[in-house]
Structure formats: C-alpha cells, structure tokens
Design a protein around this motif. Structure first.
Motif, mmCIF file in Angstrom:
data_model
loop_
_atom_site.group_PDB
_atom_site.id
_atom_site.type_symbol
_atom_site.label_atom_id
_atom_site.label_comp_id
_atom_site.label_asym_id
_atom_site.label_seq_id
_atom_site.Cartn_x
_atom_site.Cartn_y
_atom_site.Cartn_z
ATOM 1 N N THR A 26 0.829 -1.035 0.071
ATOM 2 C CA THR A 26 0.092 -0.144 -0.046
ATOM 3 C C THR A 26 0.855 1.314 0.058
ATOM 4 O O THR A 26 2.141 1.217 0.409
ATOM 5 N N ALA A 27 0.200 2.382 -0.407
ATOM 6 C CA ALA A 27 0.890 3.708 -0.401
ATOM 7 C C ALA A 27 0.344 4.483 0.966
ATOM 8 O O ALA A 27 -0.959 4.794 0.718
ATOM 9 N N GLU A 28 0.922 4.994 1.634
ATOM 10 C CA GLU A 28 0.628 5.955 2.692
ATOM 11 C C GLU A 28 0.126 7.261 1.997
ATOM 12 O O GLU A 28 0.613 7.923 1.151
ATOM 13 N N VAL A 29 -1.108 7.793 2.586
ATOM 14 C CA VAL A 29 -1.585 9.131 2.134
ATOM 15 C C VAL A 29 -1.214 10.167 3.030
ATOM 16 O O VAL A 29 -1.087 10.196 4.135
ATOM 17 N N SER A 30 -0.527 11.085 2.215
ATOM 18 C CA SER A 30 -0.052 12.352 2.960
ATOM 19 C C SER A 30 -0.574 13.529 2.515
ATOM 20 O O SER A 30 -0.746 13.982 1.294
ATOM 21 N N SER A 31 -1.593 14.014 3.537
ATOM 22 C CA SER A 31 -2.614 15.074 3.055
ATOM 23 C C SER A 31 -1.920 16.341 2.923
ATOM 24 O O SER A 31 -1.112 16.883 3.900
ATOM 25 N N ARG A 32 -1.957 17.039 1.976
ATOM 26 C CA ARG A 32 -1.634 18.496 1.813
ATOM 27 C C ARG A 32 -2.555 19.593 2.356
ATOM 28 O O ARG A 32 -2.186 20.485 2.961
ATOM 29 N N PHE A 33 -3.678 19.324 1.904
ATOM 30 C CA PHE A 33 -4.903 20.180 2.468
ATOM 31 C C PHE A 33 -6.133 19.522 2.169
ATOM 32 O O PHE A 33 -6.427 18.445 1.602
ATOM 33 N N ASN A 34 -7.174 19.944 3.288
ATOM 34 C CA ASN A 34 -8.563 19.354 3.265
ATOM 35 C C ASN A 34 -9.512 20.507 3.678
ATOM 36 O O ASN A 34 -9.709 20.817 5.030
ATOM 37 N N PHE A 35 -10.181 21.026 2.658
ATOM 38 C CA PHE A 35 -10.987 22.312 3.047
ATOM 39 C C PHE A 35 -12.312 21.948 3.063
ATOM 40 O O PHE A 35 -12.982 21.398 2.040
ATOM 41 N N VAL A 36 -13.053 22.006 4.076
ATOM 42 C CA VAL A 36 -14.577 21.632 4.297
ATOM 43 C C VAL A 36 -15.438 22.942 4.110
ATOM 44 O O VAL A 36 -14.733 24.145 4.374
ATOM 45 N N PRO A 37 -16.797 23.087 3.785
ATOM 46 C CA PRO A 37 -17.361 24.129 3.465
ATOM 47 C C PRO A 37 -18.316 24.701 4.582
ATOM 48 O O PRO A 37 -18.681 25.672 4.635
ATOM 49 N N ASN A 38 -17.936 24.106 5.923
ATOM 50 C CA ASN A 38 -18.836 24.312 6.958
ATOM 51 C C ASN A 38 -18.787 25.789 7.513
ATOM 52 O O ASN A 38 -19.606 26.383 8.084
ATOM 53 N N TYR A 39 -17.414 26.281 7.158
ATOM 54 C CA TYR A 39 -17.118 27.525 8.022
ATOM 55 C C TYR A 39 -17.019 28.790 6.936
ATOM 56 O O TYR A 39 -16.579 29.781 7.395
ATOM 57 N N GLY A 40 -17.684 28.555 5.910
ATOM 58 C CA GLY A 40 -17.878 29.891 5.092
ATOM 59 C C GLY A 40 -16.706 30.278 4.178
ATOM 60 O O GLY A 40 -15.872 29.426 4.233
ATOM 61 N N ILE A 41 -16.558 31.513 3.377
ATOM 62 C CA ILE A 41 -15.684 31.858 2.710
ATOM 63 C C ILE A 41 -14.520 32.358 3.400
ATOM 64 O O ILE A 41 -14.760 33.227 4.344
ATOM 65 N N SER A 42 -13.269 32.170 3.100
ATOM 66 C CA SER A 42 -12.227 32.589 4.013
ATOM 67 C C SER A 42 -11.081 33.344 3.028
ATOM 68 O O SER A 42 -10.785 32.716 1.900
ATOM 69 N N ALA A 43 -10.662 34.324 2.979
ATOM 70 C CA ALA A 43 -9.628 35.125 2.379
ATOM 71 C C ALA A 43 -8.425 34.461 2.413
ATOM 72 O O ALA A 43 -7.652 34.581 1.472
ATOM 73 N N LEU A 44 -8.181 33.662 3.437
ATOM 74 C CA LEU A 44 -6.975 32.960 3.803
ATOM 75 C C LEU A 44 -6.900 31.514 2.508
ATOM 76 O O LEU A 44 -5.897 30.962 2.558
ATOM 77 N N ARG A 45 -8.091 31.051 2.479
ATOM 78 C CA ARG A 45 -8.144 29.698 2.062
ATOM 79 C C ARG A 45 -8.959 29.798 0.473
ATOM 80 O O ARG A 45 -8.708 28.880 -0.247
ATOM 81 N N ASP A 46 -9.836 30.770 0.309
ATOM 82 C CA ASP A 46 -10.641 30.866 -1.064
ATOM 83 C C ASP A 46 -10.162 31.961 -1.824
ATOM 84 O O ASP A 46 -10.161 33.092 -1.246
ATOM 85 N N VAL A 47 -10.102 31.928 -3.019
ATOM 86 C CA VAL A 47 -10.166 33.019 -4.062
ATOM 87 C C VAL A 47 -11.236 33.075 -4.965
ATOM 88 O O VAL A 47 -11.632 32.002 -5.664
ATOM 89 N N VAL A 48 -12.017 34.056 -4.813
ATOM 90 C CA VAL A 48 -13.373 34.161 -5.206
ATOM 91 C C VAL A 48 -13.150 35.222 -6.545
ATOM 92 O O VAL A 48 -12.741 36.328 -6.308
ATOM 93 N N THR A 49 -13.704 34.857 -7.997
ATOM 94 C CA THR A 49 -13.817 35.510 -8.821
ATOM 95 C C THR A 49 -15.126 35.550 -9.475
ATOM 96 O O THR A 49 -15.572 34.724 -9.828
#
Length: 399
Positions: A26-49
């Motif tokens: 098996t290959a180990e999974v190394s998570s880089r990021f996992n963004f859930v939508p529960n906490y709204g739009i964040s200027a640090l996490r989301d770019v809105v165009t």
C-alpha cells in the motif's frame, strides 16, 4: 450471540501489487490540504472571482456558485493553496452537485486546474465531459458516451447511471510526467454501497499529460455569450500525495534595516509577493507553494508587530530579493514602502517585541500558503514615541 470477525483472503493480486509473503503493498496518504465548506468563505483559503453580476456564497453547508442572467457572467471558486506534487502520484477531489442541466452556452466545470494547465470535469448543454488543458490549450475533451473505462450509463461494469443532480465526490489521480491521469466518481451503486468508479483515463501520446502538476482545485459556473443564469454547488476539496513525501524547499530571506518607526500607525517593513511567471524567462504561471517560515525584529523601542496578507502599500517597488539570484526564487520583495492601509487585508498573527532584544517568530506553525499575487507584509509600530527597527522576514518555497 458471538461475533466472529471474517477472514479476508486476497486473491488475484498481481506481483506488482503483492509482496512475496502475500501481503498487499500500500501507499501511505500524505494530506496536503482538506478544506470543508462548513465555515464559510475565507480570504486565507478561498479565491473568489466574479464577473457580470456572478456570486459565490456560503451559508454553512456548501458553496453556491451562481452566474447572473447577463451574458458572459461567471462565478469561480479557487483554493488559495495548490497541490504540491511531492511523491510518485497524487489524489485530489471535490464534492459537486449540479442543480440544473446547463442549456445553450452555459457550462459548469470543476477539477484540478488553474485554467492554464490541469484536468477537470464539466457539464454543458451537450452533456458531461472530462477535459485536459495544457499550456492554455484544451487538448482533449471527452464526453460521457466516449469515456474509455466506464460510461456510467447503467450498462457499464459499475451498473451505475450518472446523474449530476446527485452530489458526488469527483476524484483525480495522477502519476508523474508520462504516467496516466485517472478520473473517478464516488457514487452509490445499486446495492447502496459507496463505490469509487474509474470512468476515464488520459494516457500520454508522446507528450507530458500535465506540464505543471501543482494546481489549484477550481470550480466554475459560466453562462457564456447567450446569457441565462447557471449554478453549481461545491462541497469539500482536498489534495493528497500517495507515498512517502520528501519536501524539496528553500528559505528566502529579505532584510530591512534602520527604519524609523512611529506609534501612530503600523508601518510596512518587508513585503513579499509571488512572481507572475516562474521559472524566469518563461510564460509558465508561478505554481510554487509559498509560505511563511519565520522572522526577526530588533528595535530601539518596544514594538507591536503584525503579519498581514492582501496589504495595500504606498511607495512599494517589488523587485529581485536582495543577495538572491532571481532564478533561485519564485518571490519578489519590497523594502521601500512608506505606508500601509491597515483596514485592508487580513491579519494573520500579531505580537510584541521588546527594545534591544531580537524577537519574532522562529517558526510559523499554521499551514498557510500565499494566495495568487497577493502581498504579505511584516508591519511594526512603536508602543510609545519613535524608534528605529531592523527586521528579517523568511519565506519557505516548495519546489
């Protein structure tokens, strides 16, 4: 009642997947990021165009991308952080639900792309498709009936019928350089079990499939030239490396010395932003993940300090980082700005430094990636009177 745990025998495992002692490799999974939508739009996490009246909203359960009725209106949601391909393969995904089938020139798209390179899913008035974009050109676009593994029409091997009105997890797996791009949809099969279904594989035809494997996860709702509103619902977004990860990085430092600091407002000292293109002398969008490493402050008075992203600076002139060959860094820096609009942007972290002591942060523990071409600034102000300050700001680059 006695429960006996079943014994599973692995059969039909090929030698390339099975060790000689009959253990599944098996290959180990190394998570880089996992963004859930529960906490709204964040200027640090989301770019809105948005253009033409399009909107991106979040009410706690998912993101809603909605174009307006006017022609060429669009709404786009992009992760600030890019996937960082650090092993032999990666796996990324996005949850999507299409409320209504696009008509006319409308389309919705979602996947792993910055619009110049990458791979993605989509739906337009013709149907559902997968596509590959290379150096700004959509080189392959394959509609559902021509998928080469499972067409999800109820008669293929999964026996599942695709309906984008039902929310699915759409996954992309990629093997480096001349490998394959595998597209999968996690759906519920007729036995009511969640089932990952491989639908299509892009294979190389003498060319590298994705010339830049470090991409954003992006979703788009675009009504096209004919107008008419179209929408897309977006859930979680993630990126994993598959296998052992060894980061290749450099630390880039900029220093500003003997700056006059007052107690009226925060004054900018050192600022960084990414180059538009990197490597130098190319037109390749700069896809390096750039983050904060640490900084030092030495002042003749007690200072307050803050790190602020999306700063608006007066008198800034971004150029090559001091004492660093331009070809060795994806950053531009500024040490000339004279003022900063403190009401703009987002403060990441703040603190106090004492006069005559070298203080700051030795390590920035938040996994924060500098978004797009936004500016990151280390700003200081005196707690009383005026003083001179010298700072060193260090940034991490993952190549």
């Amino acid at each position: 009642m006695v429960f006996v745990e079943p014994v599973y025998n692995l059969g039909g495992i090929t030698p390339t997947s099975n060790a000689m002692i009959d253990k599944l490799q098996t290959a180990e999974v190394s998570s880089r990021f996992n963004f859930v939508p529960n906490y709204g739009i964040s200027a640090l996490r989301d770019v809105v165009t948005t253009t033409g009246g399009g909107t991106v909203s979040n009410f706690g359960d998912n993101f809603v991308l909605q174009s307006a009725a006017s022609a060429n209106s669009l709404a786009q949601l992009t992760t600030t952080e890019r996937g960082q391909f650090l092993s032999v393969a990666f796996d990324c995904g996005i949850n999507v639900q299409v409320p209504s089938v696009p008509v006319g020139t409308q389309k919705v798209e979602w996947g792993y792309t910055d619009g110049v390179n990458g791979v993605y899913f989509g739906q337009d008035s013709t149907g559902v498709y997968v596509a590959l974009v290379q150096n700004g050109v959509e080189t392959q676009k394959v509609y559902q009936q021509n998928w080469n593994v499972d067409t999800m029409d109820g008669t293929s091997q999964s026996r599942v019928t695709l309906n984008t009105f039902t929310g699915y997890l759409y996954q992309i797996r990629y093997g480096y350089s001349y490998g394959q791009v595998e597209l999968r949809i996690v759906a519920v099969n007729p036995q009511n079990f969640q089932q990952p279904i491989t639908i299509h594989r892009f294979s190389p035809l003498g060319n590298i499939l994705i010339s830049d494997p470090n991409q954003n996860i992006k979703a788009l709702a675009n009504n096209g030239a004919a107008g008419g509103s179209v929408s897309l619902n977006v859930g979680g977004r993630y990126f994993n490396n598959l296998g052992t990860v060894t980061e290749t990085s450099r630390i880039t430092t900029e220093i500003r010395t003997n700056t006059l600091i007052t107690n009226a407002v925060f004054s900018p000292t050192v600022s960084f932003r990414r180059k538009q293109f990197f490597p130098d002398a190319t037109t390749k969008p700069n896809s390096v993940n750039l983050s904060i490493e640490s900084f030092d402050i030495l002042g003749s008075a007690d200072f307050a300090w803050e790190l602020r992203v999306k700063s608006q600076l007066t008198g800034a002139s971004f150029g090559t980082v001091s004492n660093t060959p331009s070809s060795e860094t994806a950053f531009l820096s500024d040490v000339t700005a004279t003022a900063m609009d403190q009401t703009a942007g987002v403060r990441l972290v703040a603190g106090i430094s004492l006069a005559g002591k070298t203080e700051g942060l030795s390590n920035f523990n938040v996994n924060y990636a500098l978004p797009g071409n936004e500016i990151l600034t280390l700003a200081v102000k005196s707690l009383s009177g005026t003083g001179n300050g010298s700072v060193a700001l260090r940034m991490r680059e993952l190549w």
